[in-house]
Design an enzyme around this catalytic site. Structure first.
Site, PDB file in Angstrom:
ATOM      1  CG  ASP A 170      43.647  49.734  36.900  1.00  0.00           C
ATOM      2  OD1 ASP A 170      44.288  49.712  35.828  1.00  0.00           O
ATOM      3  OD2 ASP A 170      42.397  49.707  36.935  1.00  0.00           O
TER       4      ASP A 170
HETATM    5  C1  NOJ Z   1      42.869  50.467  33.362  1.00  0.00           C
HETATM    6  C2  NOJ Z   1      41.746  49.546  33.657  1.00  0.00           C
HETATM    7  O1  NOJ Z   1      41.079  49.949  34.829  1.00  0.00           O
HETATM    8  C3  NOJ Z   1      42.167  48.102  33.830  1.00  0.00           C
HETATM    9  O2  NOJ Z   1      41.023  47.316  33.925  1.00  0.00           O
HETATM   10  C4  NOJ Z   1      43.035  47.679  32.688  1.00  0.00           C
HETATM   11  O3  NOJ Z   1      43.371  46.325  32.812  1.00  0.00           O
HETATM   12  C5  NOJ Z   1      44.267  48.563  32.654  1.00  0.00           C
HETATM   13  N1  NOJ Z   1      43.863  49.944  32.452  1.00  0.00           N
HETATM   14  C6  NOJ Z   1      45.249  48.154  31.555  1.00  0.00           C
HETATM   15  O4  NOJ Z   1      44.760  48.460  30.324  1.00  0.00           O
END
Ligand code: NOJ
Length: 763
Positions: free
Chosen positions: A281
C-alpha cells in the site's frame, strides 16, 4: 473476424469497440509464459529487473522517461486512452519493450458510479455485483486503466472505522461471496480481454480490525480468528483468480502487514499457492520505519521484499535500495528474480505483451457512462437500499394526490451521492434524490428545503495523503447549495414540511467523512441535522428518513420517533432514480444489513457471529450485557424489511446425519404473507454445539434471494459441504467435530425462522 476501419460516426465507434472486444487475445499458455519469462530474465539487467518492481504515482515527465529507460513497471493514477497509449509507447521504446501496467482505484465504478461496496454487499446479490464490476472494468479499461486496486475485502466489525464503507461488512461468508463476484466481474473469464481489469484484493490482512476503529491502527488477531474471519474473503478472491493483492498498512500481531512473512508467504504462497504478485500500500514499505521494525528505509525495503511484497507503490524504496542490497549480498538475486517473475506473469496473463495498446479515444468515448451502464447502477442501487422501519405501511408512497416535502442537506446534493471513492465520477452525472423524486411526481407536488448545511469535508484532503484520486468536480456541498437556493434554516424547513402531506428527509454524513482516514469517535449526525429532524417530526407530518452514510449512524432517537427509515448508503450516479423507485414502490426494497447496526458507540464491536460466553444471555445482571444499554444491536446482521411480509416454516434436513466429507442439504418454505410482491433474502445459519474451541453462536453458510407474489410460497434449499462447517482445533488443525449442529433458515441473524438440527457423524 476482420475489423475494417471506419470514419468517426457513432456506428463506427460502436463497431470499433465491438471489434476490440471480439479480438480479445488469449494469453500464452502457462508453460509458454514461464518460458518467455525465463528468456526475459536472462536478458534483464539488475536495474531493469528492479524497474519491474517499481510503481510511480502519477503521469509525470519523469515517469515517461523512466518507462523509456525500462526503470518502472507500473504507474498509478494515470488515466485517459491517449495518455496511456503515449506512456505505453514510451515503455515500448525501452530495450526489452516490457509493457507498463496502469493501476487505479476503481472501487465502485469508474465514471458510472455504483453504490459504495458496503451497499453492494447489502444487495446480497453477487450476480448483480459481478455485473457492476464488469461495467466498471469496461469503462476503466476504455480509459486505459488495466489494474484496479479492488476489491477491498477487509472484514470490519467497527463502524467507527471509515473504511468499513469499502468492504462487504462483518461476515466472512458474505464477504467471500462478494470478493469472488467482484474479482470475476473485474477480470472476466480472461484477464487479457481488452475490457478486463486485473483485480487486487486488499488490504492483506486484518486491516479492518484496527483497534478503536482508528485508521492505520494496530491489530491483534488470534490465529484462528484470522483464519476463520479475516482470511476467507482473500482466499475466495485468490480462488476466483485475483491476479494481485495489496498488503495492508497496519501492524498485525507485532509484525506489520507489509513485512509479514507468515501471512504473505506462509499462508498466501505456500498454503494457497498464489502465483500472482503483491503490491505494497502507498508508502507502507517506508512506514516499517515508524512502525519500529526497520532501522531505516533500506532495511524496510529488504524486509518487505523478503516477506513477499513484490511491487513498491510510490515510496521509491525498491528503486533506491534494491541494487545496493543485492550488491552487498543482503538480498539474494533469486528473491529479486522470483518477484520479477510474478510481476511479468501477471503482465503476460493480462495480455499486455500481446496487446499493449488495448484502448483508443473512440473506445473511451463510446464505452463510458452509457445508458446500459447507468441501468446496472440503478438496479444495484435499488437492491442495496435497506428498509429499516415502516410503521403502518407509510411506504410505498403514492405518486399522485399528495404533496411531498423533500428536506435535508443531502436531498439536492449530487456530489455526495457518489460516495467515498469515486474514480472519475462527476457530480454533474448524478441524479440527486430531489431530481429523482420530482421526475416521478406531478409537477408542483414536490416542495424542497435543505434545512441545514453540512460541512463537506473534502475528499481530496482525506485521501490525498496516500495517493488517492482527486474528488469529483462539480457542485459540491453547502457552498454550492447556498449559491443556488440561499441559506438553509430549520425554521424554513419546518414551514415547508407544514405545507406537505408527507416529508422525505435526506440526512447523513458528507461522503468526505467516510473512507480512508475517516474514523469517528461519535456516530451521530454531523452538524445540526438531529435538530432539523426533531423539528420536522414535531410538525406531526409523517416522515420518511432516508439515511446516506458509509456506516451505521447513531439513530436512537430516529428509530423511536420516525415511522419509516431507509438506509441508502451512497447510491452512486443513479441515486435519485433508485431511491424514487423504492419510495414509490416500483422496486421492492430487498437490501439487508451486511453489518450489525449498533445502538450506540459504547456497544462497539457488536457483531452477530460472536462467541457464546459462559454467561450468555439473560435479564439477570450477572450475565453478559450492559447496565445502561441493551447488548443487542439496533438492527441485526441480515436485517431488512420489505413492503410485504414473509413467513418461514417447515425446515427439512435432508441429510440428518452427515460425515465431514459429506454434504448438508436443508430446505424450508418461505411464504409471502402480505399484499404486495417482494423479494426476500433467505439466510442459512449453522451452529456447532460443541467444538474444540468456543464456537460462534451462529455462522452464515448460505443465502438466496427469492421473489414471491402475494400468497406464493417457495421452497428454498441449501447445499453445504460439511467440511466448511468446521473450525480450528487447539493445534490449528481444521476439524469438523462429530456431534449436534443447529441449523436455521431465517430472515436475519437474530430471527428464529425455521430451525432444526443435524448430526455430524464420524463415518
Ligand atoms: C491507499 C489506500 O489504502 C489503498 O486502498 C489505495 O488503493 C492506495 N492508497 C492507492 O490509491
Amino acid at each position: 473476424m476482420i475489423c475494417f476501419s471506419f470514419r468517426r460516426t457513432a456506428v463506427a465507434v460502436m463497431l470499433l469497440a465491438a471489434c476490440a472486444a471480439l479480438a480479445a487475445p488469449q494469453p500464452p499458455n502457462n508453460q509458454e509464459i514461464e518460458r518467455r519469462i525465463d528468456a526475459l530474465l536472462r536478458q534483464m539487467t539488475l536495474q531493469e529487473k528492479i524497474g519491474q518492481l517499481v510503481q510511480y504515482n502519477g503521469d509525470t515527465p519523469e515517469a515517461a522517461a523512466q518507462a523509456k529507460a525500462g526503470r518502472v513497471g507500473s504507474l498509478l493514477n494515470a488515466t485517459g486512452a491517449d495518455r496511456i497509449t503515449e506512456l505505453q509507447r514510451a515503455a515500448e521504446q525501452s530495450r526489452l519493450k516490457i509493457p507498463l501496467i496502469f493501476g487505479y482505484d476503481v472501487i465502485h465504478g469508474y465514471r458510472t458510479i455504483f453504490p459504495v461496496p458496503l451497499a453492494g454487499a447489502a444487495s446480497f446479490d453477487p450476480t448483480l455485483v459481478e455485473q457492476s464490476e464488469r461495467v466498471a472494468a469496461k469503462e476503466a479499461t476504455a480509459a486505459g486503466v488495466k489494474w484496479t486496486f479492488a476489491p477491498m475485502v477487509d472484514i470490519a466489525r467497527d463502524p467507527r472505522w471509515g473504511r468499513i464503507v469499502e468492504g462487504a461488512g462483518e461476515d466472512p461468508y458474505l464477504g467471500s461471496a462478494m470478493a469472488a463476484a467482484r474479482v470475476r466481474g473485474f477480470q472476466g473469464t480472461n484477464m487479457a480481454d481488452p475490457q478486463s481489469l486485473v483485480a487486487c484484493a486488499k488490504h492483506f490482512v486484518g486491516y479492518g480490525a484496527a483497534e478503536g476503529g482508528r485508521d492505520y491502527n494496530s491489530t491483534e488477531i488470534p490465529e484462528d480468528t484470522l483464519r476463520e474471519i479475516y482470511l476467507p474473503p482473500f482466499h475466495a478472491a485468490v480462488q476466483a483468480g485475483a491476479g494481485t493483492l495489496m498488503s495492508g498498512f497496519q501492524d498485525l500481531n507485532d509484525v506489520p502487514a507489509s513485512a509479514n512473512y507468515h501471512t504473505l508467504t506462509e499462508i498466501l504462497r505456500k498454503e494457497w499457492h498464489f502465483d500472482g504478485f503483491v503490491v505494497s500500500d502507498y508508502d507502507s514499505i517506508h512506514e516499517l520505519v515508524p512502525h519500529g521494525i526497520a532501522a531505516d528505509d533500506q532495511q524496510a525495503a529488504l524486509q518487505a521484499l523478503t516477506a513477499g511484497v513484490e511491487m513498491d507503490m510510490a515510496d521509491g524504496l525498491y528503486e533506491k535500495y534494491l541494487a545496493e542490497l543485492v550488491q552487498s549480498r543482503k538480498l539474494p538475486m533469486s528473491t529479486v528474480d522470483e518477484a520479477v517473475r510474478r510481476v511479468l506473469r501477471i503482465k503476460f496473463r493480462a495480455g499486455l505483451f500481446e496487446r499493449p495498446f488495448y484502448t483508443n479515444a473512440a473506445r473511451e468515448r463510446s464505452d463510458i457512462l452509457t445508458p446500459e451502464n447507468r441501468q446496472v447502477a440503478r438496479r444495484l442501487a435499488e437492491e442495496s437500499l435497506v428498509l429499516l422501519k415502516n410503521d403502518n405501511h407509510l411506504l410505498p408512497l403514492p405518486k399522485n394526490g399528495k404533496r411531498i416535502a423533500v428536506i435535508g442537506p443531502l436531498a439536492s446534493d449530487q456530489a455526495n451521492q457518489l460516495g467515498s471513492w469515486v474514480g472519475r465520477g462527476q457530480a454533474a452525472d448524478v441524479i440527486s434524490p430531489l431530481q429523482g423524486i420530482e421526475a416521478q411526481m406531478p409537477q408542483g407536488s414536490v416542495l424542497h428545503a435543505r434545512g441545514v448545511d453540512i460541512s463537506s469535508l473534502q475528499a481530496q484532503e482525506v485521501s490525498g495523503a496516500t495517493g488517492a484520486a482527486p474528488a469529483p468536480t462539480g457542485a459540491t456541498g453547502a457552498a454550492a447549495a447556498e449559491r443556488e437556493n440561499g441559506p438553509a434554516t430549520i425554521e424554513g424547513a419546518v414551514q415547508v414540511a407544514q405545507q406537505a402531506d408527507v416529508v422525505v428527509m435526506f440526512l447523513g454524513e458528507p461522503a468526505g467523512m467516510t473512507g480512508e482516514a475517516s474514523s469517528r469517535a461519535f456516530l451521530d449526525f454531523p452538524g445540526k441535522q438531529e435538530q432539523l429532524l426533531e423539528a420536522v417530526v414535531a410538525t406531526g407530518k409523517p416522515v420518511v428518513l432516508v439515511l446516506e452514510s458509509g456506516r451505521p449512524l447513531d439513530i436512537r432517537w430516529a428509530a423511536e420517533h420516525v415511522p419509516a427509515i431507509i438506509q441508502a448508503w451512497y447510491p452512486g450516479t443513479e441515486a435519485g432514480n433508485a431511491i424514487a423507485d423504492v419510495l414509490f414502490g416500483d422496486a421492492s426494497p430487498s437490501g439487508r444489513m451486511p453489518i450489525s447496526w449498533p445502538r450506540s458507540v459504547g456497544q462497539i464491536p457488536v457483531y452477530y457471529n460472536h462467541k457464546s460466553t459462559g454467561r450468555p444471555s439473560s435479564n439477570d445482571r450477572w450475565h453478559t450485557g450492559y447496565l445502561d444499554e441493551s447488548k443487542e444491536p439496533l438492527f441485526a446482521f441480515g436485517f431488512g424489511l420489505s413492503y410485504t411480509t414473509f413467513s418461514y416454516s417447515n425446515l427439512r434436513v435432508l441429510s440428518p446425519q452427515v460425515t465431514a466429507a459429506g454434504t448438508l442439504r436443508v430446505e424450508a418454505t418461505v411464504q409471502n404473507t402480505g399484499q404486495l410482491a417482494g423479494t426476500e433474502v433467505a439466510q442459512l445459519y449453522v451452529h456447532d454445539r460443541v467444538a474444540p474451541r468456543s464456537p460462534r453462536v451462529r455462522e452464515l453458510q448460505g443465502f438466496q434471494r427469492v421473489t414471491l407474489q402475494p400468497g406464493e410460497s417457495k421452497s428454498v434449499d441449501f447445499t453445504v459441504n460439511a467440511h466448511d462447517l468446521g473450525s480450528f482445533d487447539t493445534n490449528m488443525r481444521w476439524v469438523v467435530p462429530p456431534g449436534t449442529f443447529d441449523v436455521w433458515i431465517t430472515p436475519n441473524a437474530a430471527a428464529e425462522g425455521a430451525a432444526g438440527t443435524f448430526q455430524v457423524v464420524a463415518k
